[in-house]
Write a protein that holds these residues in place. Structure first.
Motif, mmCIF file in Angstrom:
data_model
loop_
_atom_site.group_PDB
_atom_site.id
_atom_site.type_symbol
_atom_site.label_atom_id
_atom_site.label_comp_id
_atom_site.label_asym_id
_atom_site.label_seq_id
_atom_site.Cartn_x
_atom_site.Cartn_y
_atom_site.Cartn_z
ATOM 1 N N VAL A 332 45.469 40.995 37.146
ATOM 2 C CA VAL A 332 44.615 39.917 38.059
ATOM 3 C C VAL A 332 45.171 39.883 39.588
ATOM 4 O O VAL A 332 46.414 40.023 39.912
ATOM 5 N N VAL A 333 43.977 39.783 40.522
ATOM 6 C CA VAL A 333 44.468 39.905 42.158
ATOM 7 C C VAL A 333 43.901 38.581 42.524
ATOM 8 O O VAL A 333 42.849 38.370 42.446
ATOM 9 N N HIS A 334 44.780 37.903 43.052
ATOM 10 C CA HIS A 334 44.243 36.536 43.841
ATOM 11 C C HIS A 334 44.430 36.788 45.556
ATOM 12 O O HIS A 334 45.562 36.566 45.844
ATOM 13 N N GLU A 335 43.287 36.681 45.920
ATOM 14 C CA GLU A 335 43.133 36.889 47.420
ATOM 15 C C GLU A 335 43.270 35.247 48.185
ATOM 16 O O GLU A 335 42.314 34.595 48.008
ATOM 17 N N TYR A 338 41.703 35.939 52.968
ATOM 18 C CA TYR A 338 40.360 35.889 53.185
ATOM 19 C C TYR A 338 39.519 35.660 51.958
ATOM 20 O O TYR A 338 39.489 35.817 50.783
ATOM 21 N N GLU A 339 38.360 34.735 52.259
ATOM 22 C CA GLU A 339 37.571 34.283 51.169
ATOM 23 C C GLU A 339 36.493 35.458 50.872
ATOM 24 O O GLU A 339 35.922 35.184 49.818
ATOM 25 N N ASP A 340 36.250 36.492 51.632
ATOM 26 C CA ASP A 340 35.317 37.273 50.954
ATOM 27 C C ASP A 340 35.765 38.760 51.045
ATOM 28 O O ASP A 340 34.878 39.579 51.828
ATOM 29 N N ARG A 341 36.945 39.161 50.465
ATOM 30 C CA ARG A 341 37.287 40.403 50.623
ATOM 31 C C ARG A 341 37.191 41.302 49.387
ATOM 32 O O ARG A 341 37.867 42.413 49.190
ATOM 33 N N PHE A 342 36.298 40.953 48.407
ATOM 34 C CA PHE A 342 36.175 41.883 47.288
ATOM 35 C C PHE A 342 34.855 42.286 47.137
ATOM 36 O O PHE A 342 34.530 42.832 46.114
ATOM 37 N N GLY A 343 34.045 42.170 48.358
ATOM 38 C CA GLY A 343 32.652 42.891 48.245
ATOM 39 C C GLY A 343 32.622 44.366 47.727
ATOM 40 O O GLY A 343 31.748 44.994 47.196
ATOM 41 N N TYR A 344 33.884 45.216 48.351
ATOM 42 C CA TYR A 344 33.716 46.531 48.040
ATOM 43 C C TYR A 344 34.050 46.914 46.491
ATOM 44 O O TYR A 344 33.599 48.111 45.900
ATOM 45 N N THR A 345 34.160 45.882 45.603
ATOM 46 C CA THR A 345 34.497 46.082 44.015
ATOM 47 C C THR A 345 33.243 46.564 43.338
ATOM 48 O O THR A 345 33.290 47.086 42.242
ATOM 49 N N SER A 346 31.951 46.223 43.897
ATOM 50 C CA SER A 346 30.748 46.310 43.407
ATOM 51 C C SER A 346 30.489 47.940 43.305
ATOM 52 O O SER A 346 30.198 48.566 42.148
ATOM 53 N N LEU A 357 34.610 39.198 39.209
ATOM 54 C CA LEU A 357 35.170 38.491 40.648
ATOM 55 C C LEU A 357 34.772 36.982 39.959
ATOM 56 O O LEU A 357 34.106 36.741 39.142
ATOM 57 N N PHE A 358 35.748 36.228 40.519
ATOM 58 C CA PHE A 358 35.788 34.642 40.077
ATOM 59 C C PHE A 358 36.164 33.955 41.129
ATOM 60 O O PHE A 358 36.903 34.312 41.975
ATOM 61 N N PRO A 359 35.540 32.567 41.312
ATOM 62 C CA PRO A 359 35.728 31.791 42.262
ATOM 63 C C PRO A 359 36.902 31.053 42.237
ATOM 64 O O PRO A 359 37.620 30.144 43.019
ATOM 65 N N LYS A 360 37.533 30.776 40.770
ATOM 66 C CA LYS A 360 38.829 30.258 40.665
ATOM 67 C C LYS A 360 39.908 30.842 41.020
ATOM 68 O O LYS A 360 40.180 32.087 41.388
ATOM 69 N N CYS A 361 41.055 29.895 41.340
ATOM 70 C CA CYS A 361 42.189 30.570 42.007
ATOM 71 C C CYS A 361 43.043 30.984 40.486
ATOM 72 O O CYS A 361 43.598 30.071 39.906
ATOM 73 N N LEU A 362 43.297 32.174 40.455
ATOM 74 C CA LEU A 362 43.907 32.702 39.465
ATOM 75 C C LEU A 362 45.178 33.381 39.745
ATOM 76 O O LEU A 362 45.500 34.490 39.898
ATOM 77 N N GLN A 373 34.305 27.942 45.778
ATOM 78 C CA GLN A 373 33.406 28.667 45.094
ATOM 79 C C GLN A 373 33.297 30.057 45.918
ATOM 80 O O GLN A 373 32.245 30.790 45.827
ATOM 81 N N HIS A 374 34.310 30.342 46.599
ATOM 82 C CA HIS A 374 34.403 31.702 47.135
ATOM 83 C C HIS A 374 35.047 32.724 45.904
ATOM 84 O O HIS A 374 35.832 32.268 45.349
ATOM 85 N N MET A 375 34.412 33.902 45.958
ATOM 86 C CA MET A 375 34.804 34.953 45.034
ATOM 87 C C MET A 375 35.835 35.459 45.373
ATOM 88 O O MET A 375 35.988 36.608 45.963
ATOM 89 N N HIS A 376 37.163 35.012 45.355
ATOM 90 C CA HIS A 376 38.269 35.296 45.989
ATOM 91 C C HIS A 376 39.323 35.782 44.852
ATOM 92 O O HIS A 376 40.637 35.742 45.107
ATOM 93 N N SER A 377 39.102 35.684 43.642
ATOM 94 C CA SER A 377 39.989 36.302 42.443
ATOM 95 C C SER A 377 39.228 37.400 41.861
ATOM 96 O O SER A 377 37.818 37.441 41.695
ATOM 97 N N CYS A 378 40.068 38.689 41.357
ATOM 98 C CA CYS A 378 39.454 39.347 40.417
ATOM 99 C C CYS A 378 40.141 39.769 39.529
ATOM 100 O O CYS A 378 41.465 39.681 39.505
ATOM 101 N N VAL A 379 39.667 40.335 38.142
ATOM 102 C CA VAL A 379 40.300 40.717 37.033
ATOM 103 C C VAL A 379 39.756 42.385 36.894
ATOM 104 O O VAL A 379 38.772 42.549 37.035
ATOM 105 N N VAL A 380 40.862 43.090 36.860
ATOM 106 C CA VAL A 380 40.597 44.653 36.607
ATOM 107 C C VAL A 380 41.242 44.991 35.302
ATOM 108 O O VAL A 380 42.152 44.732 34.983
ATOM 109 N N ARG A 381 40.359 45.570 34.537
ATOM 110 C CA ARG A 381 40.522 46.015 33.153
ATOM 111 C C ARG A 381 40.791 47.679 33.339
ATOM 112 O O ARG A 381 39.691 48.347 33.816
#
Length: 451
Positions: A332-335, A338-346, A357-362, A373-381
């Motif tokens: 899990v990565v919680h940014e 910056y509110e919009d720094r996971f765009g590269y993950t697509s 990507l998730f808007p919640k603070c993980l 509602q910013h996509m600022h958390s990501c889960v990586v498997r």
């Protein structure tokens, strides 16, 4: 002659993954320090000399900006000499100043030396809004009159800048640096509360102190600046680039290689190194640098959160996310910066990664993006094998992560938008080639259809 636009090729890298990287690399000077230090030289009429200067696009842009104001600049290898005896222009053109936010740093020096400054509204990387509100508010508290008109900020200081207490709403790095420059020659004492304290800021303070400034670090993120009447020239050697260090270190683990980074500085990488230890990844520190050893073991997953220094740096998030695609489990990565720094993950998902990507603070760090509602958390498997595709770089750090992904992917990737890489890294492709990477730079070509 007829030319097909669709068959025109922009400059790009061809990267074939799967080769372990081995060898030594000398780190360049810090990108996030050199541009601010060049602008700092505008505070004095005397010459300043900077050593260990990284040769990159952002430096070229900053030199052009200072030359537009009257600076004389000489660059010899990695040593830069700059002297601005006279300010010959107080308006920065959109051509130079509109490309990033650096021009806002010139307001303080120009107000001190001429009483006026006009800068265009700045641009920068596409990683979410990066307003200069904190800069403008702080300068106004110091006595600057700032009017927004026709896409410009027009600034005057009829009575000069004066010391005051400024509390930053967030520990912004560039706002802290800007206020340090402005406060150094202001009348009286300036207190900057909730200031950023990154290593690059400490290095900037070292340069300012050599120039005659009086700046003290207090507890609880307070910087106290006693304004002086004038500053003089100085010489300074820049610290090494900790972002380049992290990128190359991760390349070692992703490719199961062994890389020694000369001039890597442990004190600027403590949080990164601690994170590596938590993932059972090997490294060795000595007086000359740090060795990163990818022995082929699959690291465990981890939860991490970006934060202001001394936390995990936001610029490390993108390359580290590539590493997490190869970890064994759910990371899990919680940014929080910056509110919009996971765009590269697509693009990484197109390569075979599993990233959501998730808007919640993980995470646990208090976050200003909570409930927004910013996509600022990501889960990586992971681990997931990656395969080569065409990649289009949106910004500097995401671009480096694409290169890292391509280095460990199966097959060949075409990486476009490499001007972002060349703006922020000194000869990164050449350094990777010296370590054995199969990376080729393809210059722009045009296919001729007929004549």
């Amino acid at each position: 002659m007829l030319v097909s636009d669709s068959q025109s090729k922009a400059p790009h890298y061809l990267i074939t993954g799967g080769t372990p990287l081995h060898g030594d690399v000398v780190l360049s000077g810090a990108k996030n320090a050199v541009t601010k230090m060049v602008i700092t030289s505008l505070l004095t009429t005397n010459p300043c000399t900077l050593r260990n200067v990284p040769l990159l696009g952002d430096l070229d842009l900053t030199i052009k900006l200072c030359q537009e104001l009257g600076a004389q600049v000489h660059l010899d290898d990695h040593t830069l000499s700059i002297c601005t005896e006279q300010i010959t222009n107080t308006t920065i053109s959109r051509k130079v100043g509109g490309l990033n936010r650096l021009c806002v740093m010139t307001i303080g020096p120009l107000l001190h030396r001429t009483g006026e400054a006009s800068i265009p509204m700045p641009g920068g990387d596409r990683i979410g809004p990066r307003p200069i509100d904190f800069h403008i508010q702080g300068l106004r508290q110091m006595g600057a009159h700032i009017v927004e008109e026709d896409g410009y900020y027009h600034c005057t200081a009829p009575q000069g800048l004066r010391g005051t207490t400024i509390r930053l709403p967030f520990p912004s790095v560039m706002a802290t640096e800007n206020l340090l420059l402005s406060a150094s020659l202001a009348k009286g004492v300036t207190i900057i509360e909730n200031a950023a304290t990154e290593p690059e800021i400490v290095d900037l303070v070292k340069l300012l102190q050599k120039m005659g400034a009086i700046i003290e670090f207090k507890v609880d993120r307070r910087l106290v600046v006693e304004g002086v009447k004038s500053l003089h020239g100085a010489s300074h050697t820049l610290l090494s680039d900790r972002n380049e260090a992290v990128s190359l270190a991760i390349a070692a683990y992703l490719t199961r290689g062994d890389i020694y980074l000369r001039r890597a500085q442990q004190d600027t990488l403590l949080t990164f190194l601690n994170t590596l230890s938590k993932m059972k990844l090997r490294f060795e520190v000595d007086d000359e640098g740090i060795r990163f050893i990818g022995d082929g073991s699959v690291p465990p997953p981890i939860s991490l959160e970006t934060d202001v220094h001394p936390g995990f740096m936001t610029d490390w998030q993108q390359p580290f996310t590539i590493l997490l695609t190869q970890a064994n489990g759910i990371s899990v990565v919680h940014e929080t910066i910056y509110e919009d720094r996971f765009g590269y993950t697509s693009a990484l998902n197109e390569m075979g990664a599993h990233i959501g990507l998730f808007p919640k603070c993980l995470g646990e760090i208090p976050c200003r993006f909570r409930e927004k509602q910013h996509m600022h958390s990501c889960v990586v498997r992971g681990p997931t094998p990656l395969h080569g595709i065409r990649l289009d770089i949106p910004d500097i750090r995401a671009g480096c992560s694409y290169i890292l992904a391509a280095l460990c992917a199966e097959g060949t990737s075409e990486v476009y938008g490499i001007e972002h890489i060349e703006r922020g890294y000194e000869h990164l492709d050449g350094k990777l080639r010296s370590l054995g990477a199969q990376i080729e730079k393809i210059d722009a070509t045009v296919e001729v259809l007929g004549s």
